[in-house]
Design a protein around this motif. Structure first.
Motif, short mmCIF file in Angstrom:
data_model
loop_
_atom_site.label_atom_id
_atom_site.label_comp_id
_atom_site.label_asym_id
_atom_site.label_seq_id
_atom_site.Cartn_x
_atom_site.Cartn_y
_atom_site.Cartn_z
N ARG A 5 32.01 46.24 58.05
CA ARG A 5 31.44 46.32 56.58
C ARG A 5 29.93 46.14 56.66
O ARG A 5 29.43 45.23 57.51
N PRO A 6 29.20 46.83 56.10
CA PRO A 6 27.73 46.80 55.85
C PRO A 6 27.46 45.70 55.29
O PRO A 6 28.27 44.78 54.57
N ARG A 7 26.19 44.83 55.76
CA ARG A 7 25.91 43.42 55.40
C ARG A 7 25.64 43.38 54.01
O ARG A 7 25.98 42.32 53.30
N HIS A 8 25.19 44.31 53.45
CA HIS A 8 24.88 44.47 51.91
C HIS A 8 26.20 44.54 50.91
O HIS A 8 25.86 44.37 49.63
N ALA A 9 27.11 45.11 51.49
CA ALA A 9 28.27 45.29 50.76
C ALA A 9 28.88 43.88 50.32
O ALA A 9 29.21 42.74 51.04
N ALA A 10 29.29 43.75 48.81
CA ALA A 10 29.88 42.61 48.16
C ALA A 10 31.08 42.48 48.90
O ALA A 10 31.98 43.29 49.23
N PRO A 11 31.67 40.92 49.16
CA PRO A 11 32.89 40.74 49.76
C PRO A 11 34.06 41.06 48.78
O PRO A 11 33.95 41.05 47.66
N VAL A 12 35.23 41.63 49.32
CA VAL A 12 36.34 42.05 48.62
C VAL A 12 36.97 40.69 48.22
O VAL A 12 37.33 40.00 49.26
N THR A 13 37.23 40.46 46.92
CA THR A 13 38.12 39.42 46.48
C THR A 13 39.16 39.79 45.78
O THR A 13 39.27 40.61 44.90
N GLY A 66 43.88 46.52 32.24
CA GLY A 66 44.80 45.78 33.26
C GLY A 66 44.93 46.19 34.49
O GLY A 66 44.77 45.47 35.63
N ALA A 67 44.72 47.55 34.82
CA ALA A 67 44.74 48.16 36.01
C ALA A 67 43.33 47.86 36.73
O ALA A 67 43.26 47.48 37.96
N GLY A 68 42.32 48.15 35.97
CA GLY A 68 40.86 47.80 36.53
C GLY A 68 40.81 46.35 36.86
O GLY A 68 39.94 46.00 37.98
N LEU A 69 41.40 45.37 36.06
CA LEU A 69 41.31 43.80 36.70
C LEU A 69 41.79 43.38 37.99
O LEU A 69 41.38 42.83 38.61
N LEU A 70 42.64 44.47 38.45
CA LEU A 70 43.62 44.18 39.56
C LEU A 70 42.88 44.79 40.93
O LEU A 70 42.88 44.53 41.99
N VAL A 71 41.81 45.79 40.51
CA VAL A 71 41.03 46.64 41.66
C VAL A 71 39.66 45.82 41.76
O VAL A 71 38.93 45.82 40.88
N ARG A 73 36.85 47.02 43.15
CA ARG A 73 35.65 47.74 42.85
C ARG A 73 35.62 47.87 41.72
O ARG A 73 34.47 48.36 41.13
N THR A 74 36.60 47.58 40.57
CA THR A 74 36.40 48.13 39.11
C THR A 74 36.52 46.75 38.10
O THR A 74 36.44 46.97 37.03
N ARG A 75 36.78 45.75 39.03
CA ARG A 75 36.96 44.31 38.26
C ARG A 75 35.79 44.04 37.41
O ARG A 75 35.93 43.58 36.19
N VAL A 76 34.60 44.03 37.80
CA VAL A 76 33.40 43.80 36.91
C VAL A 76 33.42 44.68 35.76
O VAL A 76 33.13 44.09 34.48
N VAL A 77 33.43 46.02 35.88
CA VAL A 77 33.60 46.85 34.77
C VAL A 77 34.78 46.45 33.68
O VAL A 77 34.81 46.59 32.64
N LEU A 134 35.39 37.56 30.63
CA LEU A 134 34.03 37.07 30.86
C LEU A 134 33.79 36.92 32.24
O LEU A 134 32.99 37.42 33.04
N GLY A 135 34.74 36.00 32.84
CA GLY A 135 34.47 35.66 34.30
C GLY A 135 34.68 36.78 35.21
O GLY A 135 33.99 36.78 36.12
N ALA A 136 35.73 37.66 35.03
CA ALA A 136 35.85 38.96 35.88
C ALA A 136 34.59 39.90 35.73
O ALA A 136 34.14 40.29 36.88
N ALA A 137 34.09 39.84 34.63
CA ALA A 137 32.90 40.45 34.40
C ALA A 137 31.85 40.06 35.11
O ALA A 137 30.82 40.86 35.60
N ARG A 138 31.47 38.87 35.48
CA ARG A 138 30.53 38.08 36.07
C ARG A 138 30.62 38.04 37.62
O ARG A 138 29.73 37.50 38.16
#
Length: 140
Positions: A5-13, A66-71, A73-77, A134-138
């Motif tokens: 993974r590139p160093r600048h990529a955020a970790p997948v959580t 609901g689906a976005g919260l589980l992925v 890459r889309t969790r923040v949005v 809100l926590g997921a958005a941040r």
């Protein structure tokens, strides 16, 4: 061999327990909105037009959140959208409490009173759900 993974990529959580609970609630509720919209139409505030369309739109929005919260890459949005959705539907939940309160006062049936109490207890439960969203958005 896996690519580094590139160093600048955020970790997948992974989604937190709260995010999974909120996502599950959205997925179930959203599906119910689409399958049985007539159940939700009476709680749309009377001042709003097109009750059926609003119920269907909110069902689609709940499923998307609901689906976005589980992925990851889309969790923040999805967290931001979930926050907005929960705030937007709060008036419908308040309307539901008012309607059940009127019915309970009119009939005085224990089942109607219990339902009214349940709707009252549900209103403050949206606060922790909004905090989870809100926590997921941040979160990175």
């Amino acid at each position: 061999m896996p690519r580094p993974r590139p160093r600048h990529a955020a970790p997948v959580t992974r989604a937190s327990r709260g995010e999974v609970v909120l996502a599950s609630a959205f997925l179930v509720s959203g599906t119910l909105h689409l399958v049985r919209p007539q159940v939700f139409e009476p709680i749309v505030p009377r001042a709003l037009p097109a009750h059926r369309e609003l119920v269907l739109a909110s069902g689609v929005a709940e499923i998307a959140c609901g689906a976005g919260l589980l992925v990851p890459r889309t969790r923040v949005v999805a967290g931001a959208a979930s926050t907005a959705l929960l705030v937007a539907v709060w008036p419908a939940n308040a309307q539901m409490s008012l309607s059940h309160g009127r019915r309970a006062a009119r009939t005085r049936r224990p089942a109607h009173v219990a339902t009214f109490v349940g709707t009252l207890l549900r209103l403050p439960l949206q606060v922790p759900l909004i905090r989870i969203a809100l926590g997921a958005a941040r979160r990175p």
